[in-house]
Design a protein around this motif. Structure first.
Motif, PDB file in Angstrom:
ATOM      1  N   ALA A 194      46.731  75.175  51.566  1.00  0.00           N
ATOM      2  CA  ALA A 194      47.093  75.411  52.962  1.00  0.00           C
ATOM      3  C   ALA A 194      47.041  76.900  53.261  1.00  0.00           C
ATOM      4  O   ALA A 194      47.400  77.722  52.413  1.00  0.00           O
ATOM      5  N   GLY A 195      46.618  77.234  54.468  1.00  0.00           N
ATOM      6  CA  GLY A 195      46.514  78.633  54.827  1.00  0.00           C
ATOM      7  C   GLY A 195      47.854  79.336  54.908  1.00  0.00           C
ATOM      8  O   GLY A 195      47.989  80.488  54.481  1.00  0.00           O
ATOM      9  N   ARG A 196      48.877  78.645  55.432  1.00  0.00           N
ATOM     10  CA  ARG A 196      50.193  79.251  55.618  1.00  0.00           C
ATOM     11  C   ARG A 196      51.277  78.176  55.555  1.00  0.00           C
ATOM     12  O   ARG A 196      50.987  76.972  55.582  1.00  0.00           O
ATOM     13  N   THR A 197      52.522  78.629  55.523  1.00  0.00           N
ATOM     14  CA  THR A 197      53.665  77.741  55.539  1.00  0.00           C
ATOM     15  C   THR A 197      53.629  76.841  56.774  1.00  0.00           C
ATOM     16  O   THR A 197      53.323  77.303  57.880  1.00  0.00           O
ATOM     17  N   ALA A 198      53.915  75.576  56.563  1.00  0.00           N
ATOM     18  CA  ALA A 198      54.003  74.572  57.630  1.00  0.00           C
ATOM     19  C   ALA A 198      52.647  74.193  58.214  1.00  0.00           C
ATOM     20  O   ALA A 198      52.583  73.447  59.188  1.00  0.00           O
ATOM     21  N   ARG A 199      51.573  74.691  57.660  1.00  0.00           N
ATOM     22  CA  ARG A 199      50.248  74.265  58.107  1.00  0.00           C
ATOM     23  C   ARG A 199      49.730  73.155  57.200  1.00  0.00           C
ATOM     24  O   ARG A 199      49.978  73.146  55.997  1.00  0.00           O
ATOM     25  N   ALA A 200      48.985  72.232  57.772  1.00  0.00           N
ATOM     26  CA  ALA A 200      48.380  71.167  56.971  1.00  0.00           C
ATOM     27  C   ALA A 200      47.311  71.759  56.060  1.00  0.00           C
ATOM     28  O   ALA A 200      46.613  72.710  56.447  1.00  0.00           O
ATOM     29  N   PRO A 201      47.167  71.240  54.859  1.00  0.00           N
ATOM     30  CA  PRO A 201      46.113  71.734  53.972  1.00  0.00           C
ATOM     31  C   PRO A 201      44.732  71.552  54.588  1.00  0.00           C
ATOM     32  O   PRO A 201      44.463  70.546  55.249  1.00  0.00           O
ATOM     33  N   GLY A 202      43.870  72.530  54.374  1.00  0.00           N
ATOM     34  CA  GLY A 202      42.496  72.445  54.848  1.00  0.00           C
ATOM     35  C   GLY A 202      41.511  72.185  53.741  1.00  0.00           C
ATOM     36  O   GLY A 202      40.406  71.690  53.982  1.00  0.00           O
ATOM     37  N   LEU A 203      41.912  72.503  52.499  1.00  0.00           N
ATOM     38  CA  LEU A 203      41.059  72.340  51.329  1.00  0.00           C
ATOM     39  C   LEU A 203      41.859  71.681  50.215  1.00  0.00           C
ATOM     40  O   LEU A 203      43.083  71.564  50.289  1.00  0.00           O
ATOM     41  N   PHE A 204      41.165  71.293  49.167  1.00  0.00           N
ATOM     42  CA  PHE A 204      41.832  70.862  47.945  1.00  0.00           C
ATOM     43  C   PHE A 204      40.952  71.200  46.748  1.00  0.00           C
ATOM     44  O   PHE A 204      39.724  71.307  46.859  1.00  0.00           O
ATOM     45  N   ILE A 205      41.593  71.394  45.624  1.00  0.00           N
ATOM     46  CA  ILE A 205      40.902  71.445  44.331  1.00  0.00           C
ATOM     47  C   ILE A 205      41.268  70.175  43.585  1.00  0.00           C
ATOM     48  O   ILE A 205      42.443  69.788  43.544  1.00  0.00           O
ATOM     49  N   LEU A 206      40.266  69.512  43.053  1.00  0.00           N
ATOM     50  CA  LEU A 206      40.479  68.282  42.278  1.00  0.00           C
ATOM     51  C   LEU A 206      39.914  68.454  40.887  1.00  0.00           C
ATOM     52  O   LEU A 206      38.804  68.969  40.715  1.00  0.00           O
ATOM     53  N   ARG A 207      40.715  68.030  39.902  1.00  0.00           N
ATOM     54  CA  ARG A 207      40.256  68.011  38.517  1.00  0.00           C
ATOM     55  C   ARG A 207      40.378  66.593  37.984  1.00  0.00           C
ATOM     56  O   ARG A 207      41.387  65.911  38.216  1.00  0.00           O
ATOM     57  N   ALA A 208      39.330  66.125  37.301  1.00  0.00           N
ATOM     58  CA  ALA A 208      39.338  64.791  36.693  1.00  0.00           C
ATOM     59  C   ALA A 208      38.742  64.894  35.298  1.00  0.00           C
ATOM     60  O   ALA A 208      37.966  65.814  35.009  1.00  0.00           O
ATOM     61  N   ARG A 209      39.091  63.951  34.453  1.00  0.00           N
ATOM     62  CA  ARG A 209      38.697  64.037  33.034  1.00  0.00           C
ATOM     63  C   ARG A 209      37.920  62.802  32.585  1.00  0.00           C
ATOM     64  O   ARG A 209      38.273  61.666  32.939  1.00  0.00           O
ATOM     65  N   GLN A 210      36.896  63.073  31.804  1.00  0.00           N
ATOM     66  CA  GLN A 210      36.173  61.987  31.147  1.00  0.00           C
ATOM     67  C   GLN A 210      37.104  61.322  30.140  1.00  0.00           C
ATOM     68  O   GLN A 210      37.723  61.990  29.315  1.00  0.00           O
ATOM     69  N   GLU A 211      37.243  60.000  30.240  1.00  0.00           N
ATOM     70  CA  GLU A 211      38.123  59.214  29.375  1.00  0.00           C
ATOM     71  C   GLU A 211      39.603  59.499  29.634  1.00  0.00           C
ATOM     72  O   GLU A 211      40.465  59.128  28.841  1.00  0.00           O
ATOM     73  N   GLY A 212      39.914  60.156  30.753  1.00  0.00           N
ATOM     74  CA  GLY A 212      41.310  60.453  31.057  1.00  0.00           C
ATOM     75  C   GLY A 212      42.088  59.203  31.436  1.00  0.00           C
ATOM     76  O   GLY A 212      41.578  58.331  32.142  1.00  0.00           O
ATOM     77  N   ARG A 213      43.344  59.127  30.989  1.00  0.00           N
ATOM     78  CA  ARG A 213      44.165  57.946  31.247  1.00  0.00           C
ATOM     79  C   ARG A 213      45.505  58.283  31.907  1.00  0.00           C
ATOM     80  O   ARG A 213      46.309  57.378  32.171  1.00  0.00           O
ATOM     81  N   ALA A 214      45.769  59.540  32.162  1.00  0.00           N
ATOM     82  CA  ALA A 214      47.034  59.921  32.793  1.00  0.00           C
ATOM     83  C   ALA A 214      47.050  59.463  34.252  1.00  0.00           C
ATOM     84  O   ALA A 214      46.000  59.350  34.888  1.00  0.00           O
ATOM     85  N   PRO A 215      48.230  59.206  34.806  1.00  0.00           N
ATOM     86  CA  PRO A 215      48.311  58.755  36.207  1.00  0.00           C
ATOM     87  C   PRO A 215      47.901  59.853  37.184  1.00  0.00           C
ATOM     88  O   PRO A 215      47.935  61.042  36.862  1.00  0.00           O
ATOM     89  N   PHE A 216      47.541  59.433  38.365  1.00  0.00           N
ATOM     90  CA  PHE A 216      47.173  60.365  39.431  1.00  0.00           C
ATOM     91  C   PHE A 216      48.322  61.335  39.688  1.00  0.00           C
ATOM     92  O   PHE A 216      49.491  60.958  39.694  1.00  0.00           O
ATOM     93  N   CYS A 217      47.975  62.611  39.952  1.00  0.00           N
ATOM     94  CA  CYS A 217      48.981  63.644  40.185  1.00  0.00           C
ATOM     95  C   CYS A 217      48.613  64.450  41.427  1.00  0.00           C
ATOM     96  O   CYS A 217      47.522  65.044  41.485  1.00  0.00           O
ATOM     97  N   LEU A 218      49.505  64.454  42.420  1.00  0.00           N
ATOM     98  CA  LEU A 218      49.339  65.271  43.617  1.00  0.00           C
ATOM     99  C   LEU A 218      50.314  66.429  43.530  1.00  0.00           C
ATOM    100  O   LEU A 218      51.532  66.241  43.566  1.00  0.00           O
TER     101      LEU A 218
END
Length: 255
Positions: A194-218
């Motif tokens: 998010a650009g600033r406090t109280a603003r909605a996020p405009g972007l995201f970074i996502l990481r995922a793993r080959q053979e990964g089994r951990a639950p989704f994390c936000l």
């Protein structure tokens, strides 16, 4: 246009001057996003990294400056940008191999290789629902003609066992990314930006793993600027983002 003539390119400092990047004056120009992407990669010396759509090499070279001893490879379809990436790697004395190719027709040798990390900053806009930019290089970087699902499929295929795929993208395309990764990669972690406090996020970074089994994390949103509104021309980056941009600090991605 052939770059290399002084008036066609600029030389811009990244990471507080630790990295000097040539980029086109009027085409697509790298800013904060590839630096944040590079900071989020938990790579170790001796590992291999592939950047799809590397442009002039900003993200890969930021990562290479932060983590010595990586084997860096970049793929870029636009010849002029790929040439600048090679020049930037040489000028900064960093080992980036740049391959000029379309993602959908990668050279046979590259299709036989697997990487510990695949990173990407795919075009933010869906070409079918947007207007083309006047500059061809900028248009390809922001829209292109390769569907986002293809970027993710190609990236996943290049991962070594237990390797990580990491991308930065606009927040409205998060459902599209999650859908494309379903059944392919696991242990998904999403960091909204998010650009600033109280603003909605405009972007995201996502990481995922080959053979990964951990639950989704936000994760909680990363705020890039202090305060709720712009206050003059002074620097207002948060301490963490300021340290990333000026000193090459890490951007933690949770687990």
């Amino acid at each position: 246009m052939i770059w290399g003539v002084a008036e066609d390119v600029t030389c811009d400092a990244f990471l507080g001057g630790r990295l000097q990047i040539l980029q086109p004056r009027h085409g697509y120009r790298a800013g904060v996003d590839p630096v944040l992407l590079a900071a989020s990669i938990a790579a170790r010396a001796g590992q291999s990294v592939l950047e799809l759509g590397c442009g002039v090499g900003t993200a890969a070279l930021c990562l290479g400056r932060r983590v010595p001893g990586l084997a860096l490879t970049g793929v870029e379809v636009q010849t002029e940008y790929a040439d600048l990436a090679r020049r930037n790697a040489a000028a900064n004395d960093l080992p980036l191999e740049v391959i000029t190719a379309d993602l959908r027709t990668l050279p046979a040798g590259l299709r036989q290789r697997r990487f510990d990390h695949v990173i990407m900053n795919p075009p933010y806009f869906d070409r079918d629902s947007g207007t083309a930019a006047s500059d061809p290089g900028r248009d390809t970087a922001l829209g292109g003609d390769t569907p986002l699902a293809d970027w993710l499929d190609i990236g996943a295929r290049r991962l070594a066992p237990k390797g990580y795929l990491t991308l930065i993208q606009r927040i409205e395309r998060l459902p599209e990314v999650l859908s494309a990764l379903q059944g392919r990669l696991g242990s998904v972690v999403v960091l909204p930006i998010a650009g600033r406090t109280a603003r909605a996020p405009g972007l995201f970074i996502l990481r995922a793993r080959q053979e990964g089994r951990a639950p989704f994390c936000l994760l909680p949103a990363l705020e890039t600027h202090i305060g709720i509104a712009h206050d003059g021309d002074k620097d207002s980056y948060t301490p963490l983002v300021g340290a990333i941009l000026r000193s090459g600090a890490d951007l933690p991605m949770g687990r």
